[in-house]
Enzyme design. Structure first.
Site, PDB file in Angstrom:
ATOM      1  N   SER A  49       0.837  -1.205   0.000  1.00 46.95           N
ATOM      2  CA  SER A  49       0.000   0.000   0.000  1.00 46.95           C
ATOM      3  C   SER A  49       0.871   1.253   0.000  1.00 46.95           C
ATOM      4  O   SER A  49       0.489   2.281  -0.562  1.00 46.95           O
ATOM      5  CB  SER A  49      -0.928   0.016   1.219  1.00 46.95           C
ATOM      6  OG  SER A  49      -1.888  -1.007   1.127  1.00 46.95           O
ATOM      7  N   SER A  88      -4.706   1.910   4.446  1.00 51.25           N
ATOM      8  CA  SER A  88      -4.542   0.646   5.169  1.00 51.25           C
ATOM      9  C   SER A  88      -5.777  -0.206   4.938  1.00 51.25           C
ATOM     10  O   SER A  88      -6.869   0.174   5.360  1.00 51.25           O
ATOM     11  CB  SER A  88      -4.350   0.884   6.673  1.00 51.25           C
ATOM     12  OG  SER A  88      -4.330  -0.349   7.368  1.00 51.25           O
ATOM     13  N   SER A  90      -6.665  -2.989   6.304  1.00 55.39           N
ATOM     14  CA  SER A  90      -7.228  -3.469   7.578  1.00 55.39           C
ATOM     15  C   SER A  90      -7.607  -2.357   8.538  1.00 55.39           C
ATOM     16  O   SER A  90      -8.384  -2.574   9.465  1.00 55.39           O
ATOM     17  CB  SER A  90      -6.213  -4.367   8.279  1.00 55.39           C
ATOM     18  OG  SER A  90      -5.094  -3.600   8.712  1.00 55.39           O
ATOM     19  N   THR A  93      -2.944  -1.198  10.829  1.00 51.61           N
ATOM     20  CA  THR A  93      -1.492  -1.119  10.724  1.00 51.61           C
ATOM     21  C   THR A  93      -0.973  -0.103  11.738  1.00 51.61           C
ATOM     22  O   THR A  93      -1.316   1.078  11.680  1.00 51.61           O
ATOM     23  CB  THR A  93      -1.085  -0.721   9.290  1.00 51.61           C
ATOM     24  OG1 THR A  93      -1.751  -1.599   8.370  1.00 51.61           O
ATOM     25  CG2 THR A  93       0.411  -0.802   9.096  1.00 51.61           C
ATOM     26  N   GLU A 145      -4.841  -2.900  -3.525  1.00 54.91           N
ATOM     27  CA  GLU A 145      -3.771  -2.036  -4.044  1.00 54.91           C
ATOM     28  C   GLU A 145      -4.086  -1.531  -5.442  1.00 54.91           C
ATOM     29  O   GLU A 145      -3.876  -0.351  -5.749  1.00 54.91           O
ATOM     30  CB  GLU A 145      -2.444  -2.793  -4.034  1.00 54.91           C
ATOM     31  CG  GLU A 145      -1.970  -3.092  -2.631  1.00 54.91           C
ATOM     32  CD  GLU A 145      -1.379  -4.476  -2.483  1.00 54.91           C
ATOM     33  OE1 GLU A 145      -1.058  -5.114  -3.494  1.00 54.91           O
ATOM     34  OE2 GLU A 145      -1.261  -4.927  -1.332  1.00 54.91           O
TER      35      GLU A 145
END
Length: 178
Positions: A49, A88, A90, A93, A145
């Protein structure tokens, strides 16, 4: 063999079409406004990312926007009037979350591009539900991404029009030390 590769491309494109249907137009417009009105735009992301964040930073730099990437030696302090765009999938991070906390403490605006439901860690967020809402046949975070780059390019085009940045002026800012 070439036919199998083309079929795989077709499957990937269908995944992106499904993501497109999930994008929140108001959130995208709000982010575009924040970018256009920021004193400077900072990007933060880790791993793959992070590569996408650097690619997007270049696009906005070409428009004449003051752009920085967290962690680079030439990145100045963030402060009031600035915008931190965090990426991110999730939204968990640790380094990225630390950057968001610091930006808030310094009174900068914050935005998060994520696959997660509203994680509540930024002023605003754009959800790109790769794998969390749209399944993918691709490895790891590839769909997320790719979507970051596609959405980022479209966002850059929108901001370019909003700022009235001409292709000629952008070409003049393109690196000539390559």
């Amino acid at each position: 063999m070439g036919e199998q590769i083309k079929e795989r491309v077709s499957v990937i494109l269908k995944e992106h079409e499904a993501l497109l249907a999930c994008l929140n137009e108001e959130a995208l417009e709000s982010l575009a406004e924040k970018i256009a009105n920021a004193r400077a735009v900072f990007f933060t992301a880790q791993g793959r990312s992070g590569n996408m964040a650097r690619a997007l930073a270049i696009r906005f730099l070409h428009m004449g926007i003051a752009v920085h990437v967290a962690g680079e030696p030439s990145t100045p302090a963030i402060g009031a009037g600035d915008l931190l765009i965090a990426i991110s999938s999730s939204a968990k991070t640790k380094i990225t979350l630390n950057h968001l906390e610091t930006a808030k403490k310094e009174r900068a605006a914050t935005a998060l591009l994520t696959a997660a439901e509203d994680p509540g860690v930024s002023d605003m967020y754009v959800r790109i539900p790769a794998k969390t809402g749209i399944p993918s046949v691709q490895h790891a975070g590839s769909l997320f991404e790719q979507a970051i780059l596609l959405v980022g390019d479209a966002l850059a085009w929108y901001v370019q029009g909003r700022l009235g940045a001409s292709e000629e002026s952008m070409n003049q800012r393109h690196s000539n030390l390559q």
